[in-house]
Scaffold this motif. Sequence first.
Motif, PDB file in Angstrom:
ATOM      1  N   ASN A  21       0.863  -1.174   0.000  1.00 16.54           N
ATOM      2  CA  ASN A  21       0.000   0.000   0.000  1.00 16.54           C
ATOM      3  C   ASN A  21       0.907   1.233   0.000  1.00 16.54           C
ATOM      4  OD1 ASN A  21      -1.619   2.233   0.975  1.00 16.54           O
ATOM      5  ND2 ASN A  21      -3.168   0.703   1.462  1.00 16.54           N
ATOM      6  N   ALA A  22       0.742   2.101  -0.980  1.00 16.28           N
ATOM      7  CA  ALA A  22       1.612   3.272  -1.114  1.00 16.28           C
ATOM      8  C   ALA A  22       1.527   4.197   0.097  1.00 16.28           C
ATOM      9  CB  ALA A  22       1.268   4.046  -2.388  1.00 16.28           C
ATOM     10  N   SER A  23       0.367   4.284   0.731  1.00 12.06           N
ATOM     11  CA  SER A  23       0.258   5.176   1.897  1.00 12.06           C
ATOM     12  C   SER A  23       1.057   4.629   3.079  1.00 12.06           C
ATOM     13  CB  SER A  23      -1.198   5.424   2.287  1.00 12.06           C
ATOM     14  OG  SER A  23      -1.830   4.235   2.683  1.00 12.06           O
ATOM     15  N   GLU A  24       1.179   3.308   3.167  1.00 12.60           N
ATOM     16  CA  GLU A  24       2.000   2.713   4.221  1.00 12.60           C
ATOM     17  C   GLU A  24       3.483   3.025   3.959  1.00 12.60           C
ATOM     18  OE1 GLU A  24       2.717  -1.582   6.398  1.00 12.60           O
ATOM     19  OE2 GLU A  24       1.077  -1.404   4.960  1.00 12.60           O
ATOM     20  N   LEU A  25       3.895   2.940   2.690  1.00 19.27           N
ATOM     21  CA  LEU A  25       5.265   3.310   2.323  1.00 19.27           C
ATOM     22  C   LEU A  25       5.509   4.778   2.650  1.00 19.27           C
ATOM     23  CD1 LEU A  25       8.012   2.794   0.929  1.00 19.27           C
ATOM     24  CD2 LEU A  25       6.870   3.379  -1.242  1.00 19.27           C
ATOM     25  N   TRP A  26       4.579   5.633   2.278  1.00 20.85           N
ATOM     26  CA  TRP A  26       4.693   7.071   2.530  1.00 20.85           C
ATOM     27  C   TRP A  26       4.848   7.348   4.030  1.00 20.85           C
ATOM     28  CZ3 TRP A  26       0.927  10.031   5.109  1.00 20.85           C
ATOM     29  CH2 TRP A  26       1.114  11.415   5.070  1.00 20.85           C
ATOM     30  N   GLU A  49       2.835   3.601 -14.606  1.00 18.94           N
ATOM     31  CA  GLU A  49       1.613   3.358 -15.363  1.00 18.94           C
ATOM     32  C   GLU A  49       0.581   2.611 -14.527  1.00 18.94           C
ATOM     33  OE1 GLU A  49       2.273   1.630 -19.260  1.00 18.94           O
ATOM     34  OE2 GLU A  49       4.327   2.410 -19.225  1.00 18.94           O
ATOM     35  N   LYS A  50      -0.620   3.178 -14.510  1.00 20.31           N
ATOM     36  CA  LYS A  50      -1.737   2.517 -13.836  1.00 20.31           C
ATOM     37  C   LYS A  50      -2.022   1.217 -14.572  1.00 20.31           C
ATOM     38  CE  LYS A  50      -6.380   3.325 -12.111  1.00 20.31           C
ATOM     39  NZ  LYS A  50      -7.466   4.327 -11.990  1.00 20.31           N
ATOM     40  N   LEU A  57      -7.719   1.608  -5.665  1.00 16.97           N
ATOM     41  CA  LEU A  57      -8.927   1.037  -5.081  1.00 16.97           C
ATOM     42  C   LEU A  57      -9.580   2.104  -4.216  1.00 16.97           C
ATOM     43  CD1 LEU A  57      -7.274  -2.264  -3.783  1.00 16.97           C
ATOM     44  CD2 LEU A  57      -8.581  -2.006  -5.892  1.00 16.97           C
ATOM     45  N   PRO A  58     -10.911   2.117  -4.143  1.00 16.80           N
ATOM     46  CA  PRO A  58     -11.542   3.057  -3.217  1.00 16.80           C
ATOM     47  C   PRO A  58     -11.238   2.642  -1.782  1.00 16.80           C
ATOM     48  CG  PRO A  58     -13.179   1.627  -4.224  1.00 16.80           C
ATOM     49  CD  PRO A  58     -11.868   1.299  -4.859  1.00 16.80           C
ATOM     50  N   LYS A  59     -10.902   3.609  -0.961  1.00 13.58           N
ATOM     51  CA  LYS A  59     -10.647   3.341   0.455  1.00 13.58           C
ATOM     52  C   LYS A  59     -11.988   3.050   1.110  1.00 13.58           C
ATOM     53  CE  LYS A  59      -6.935   5.203   2.953  1.00 13.58           C
ATOM     54  NZ  LYS A  59      -6.214   6.349   3.418  1.00 13.58           N
ATOM     55  N   THR A  60     -12.070   2.013   1.884  1.00 14.03           N
ATOM     56  CA  THR A  60     -13.337   1.632   2.491  1.00 14.03           C
ATOM     57  C   THR A  60     -13.495   2.229   3.876  1.00 14.03           C
ATOM     58  OG1 THR A  60     -12.340  -0.379   3.360  1.00 14.03           O
ATOM     59  CG2 THR A  60     -13.436  -0.553   1.234  1.00 14.03           C
ATOM     60  N   TYR A  74      -3.644   3.422  -3.245  1.00  8.59           N
ATOM     61  CA  TYR A  74      -2.733   3.068  -4.324  1.00  8.59           C
ATOM     62  C   TYR A  74      -1.985   1.811  -3.894  1.00  8.59           C
ATOM     63  CZ  TYR A  74      -3.498   7.676  -6.375  1.00  8.59           C
ATOM     64  OH  TYR A  74      -4.063   8.785  -6.945  1.00  8.59           O
ATOM     65  N   ILE A  75      -2.188   0.731  -4.628  1.00 10.86           N
ATOM     66  CA  ILE A  75      -1.479  -0.510  -4.376  1.00 10.86           C
ATOM     67  C   ILE A  75      -0.395  -0.586  -5.439  1.00 10.86           C
ATOM     68  CG2 ILE A  75      -1.655  -2.999  -4.118  1.00 10.86           C
ATOM     69  CD1 ILE A  75      -3.330  -1.294  -2.076  1.00 10.86           C
ATOM     70  N   ILE A  76       0.867  -0.623  -4.989  1.00 12.03           N
ATOM     71  CA  ILE A  76       1.988  -0.498  -5.915  1.00 12.03           C
ATOM     72  C   ILE A  76       2.858  -1.763  -5.889  1.00 12.03           C
ATOM     73  CG2 ILE A  76       1.982   2.005  -5.743  1.00 12.03           C
ATOM     74  CD1 ILE A  76       4.374   1.841  -3.863  1.00 12.03           C
ATOM     75  N   THR A  77       3.460  -2.050  -7.031  1.00  9.29           N
ATOM     76  CA  THR A  77       4.348  -3.203  -7.107  1.00  9.29           C
ATOM     77  C   THR A  77       5.590  -2.953  -6.243  1.00  9.29           C
ATOM     78  OG1 THR A  77       5.581  -2.348  -8.998  1.00  9.29           O
ATOM     79  CG2 THR A  77       3.635  -3.723  -9.485  1.00  9.29           C
ATOM     80  N   ILE A  78       6.252  -4.026  -5.873  1.00  6.28           N
ATOM     81  CA  ILE A  78       7.501  -3.909  -5.114  1.00  6.28           C
ATOM     82  C   ILE A  78       8.528  -3.119  -5.917  1.00  6.28           C
ATOM     83  CG2 ILE A  78       9.469  -5.219  -4.200  1.00  6.28           C
ATOM     84  CD1 ILE A  78       7.105  -5.373  -2.365  1.00  6.28           C
ATOM     85  N   ASP A  79       8.578  -3.320  -7.225  1.00  9.69           N
ATOM     86  CA  ASP A  79       9.539  -2.568  -8.042  1.00  9.69           C
ATOM     87  C   ASP A  79       9.265  -1.068  -7.977  1.00  9.69           C
ATOM     88  OD1 ASP A  79      10.938  -4.824  -8.810  1.00  9.69           O
ATOM     89  OD2 ASP A  79       9.875  -5.054 -10.716  1.00  9.69           O
ATOM     90  N   MET A  80       8.006  -0.690  -8.043  1.00 13.74           N
ATOM     91  CA  MET A  80       7.663   0.725  -7.922  1.00 13.74           C
ATOM     92  C   MET A  80       8.008   1.236  -6.527  1.00 13.74           C
ATOM     93  SD  MET A  80       4.021   2.620  -8.610  1.00 13.74           S
ATOM     94  CE  MET A  80       3.738   4.320  -8.116  1.00 13.74           C
ATOM     95  N   ALA A  81       7.720   0.444  -5.515  1.00 13.83           N
ATOM     96  CA  ALA A  81       8.017   0.847  -4.139  1.00 13.83           C
ATOM     97  C   ALA A  81       9.516   1.053  -3.936  1.00 13.83           C
ATOM     98  CB  ALA A  81       7.487  -0.201  -3.157  1.00 13.83           C
TER      99      ALA A  81
END
Length: 121
Positions: A21-26, A49-50, A57-60, A74-81
Amino acid sequence: MNELISIATQTINNEDVQAVNASELWRFLELGRDFSTWVKARIEQYEFEKGKDFVTLPKTGELENTGLQRPIEYIITIDMAKELAMVERNRKGKEVREYFIKCEREANRKKHLTLGQTAAD
């Protein structure tokens, strides 16, 4: 190995990949900007690229019945992370990038062990 950031399997580009999860990385990177501004700027700047590098995904559970736009995850690949961590050029970025590399090595080691056991059976 201590878990710095949760890694899960996610289908991106019709392939099951390790993702975060990109927000967790942030949050882990301890950046001063707000999350939405940071992630959108990095996606544009580094031409992620999306559907290839990330999915949204919508946050629930938030803003129920308020009429406001629902936040996006934002769910991101490990490579993007790893790339996002690297471009921050700080101690936390290096720490999390090394963590992702170790996790990938461990996953590959387990995969090879399983394949070796299957081939031997």
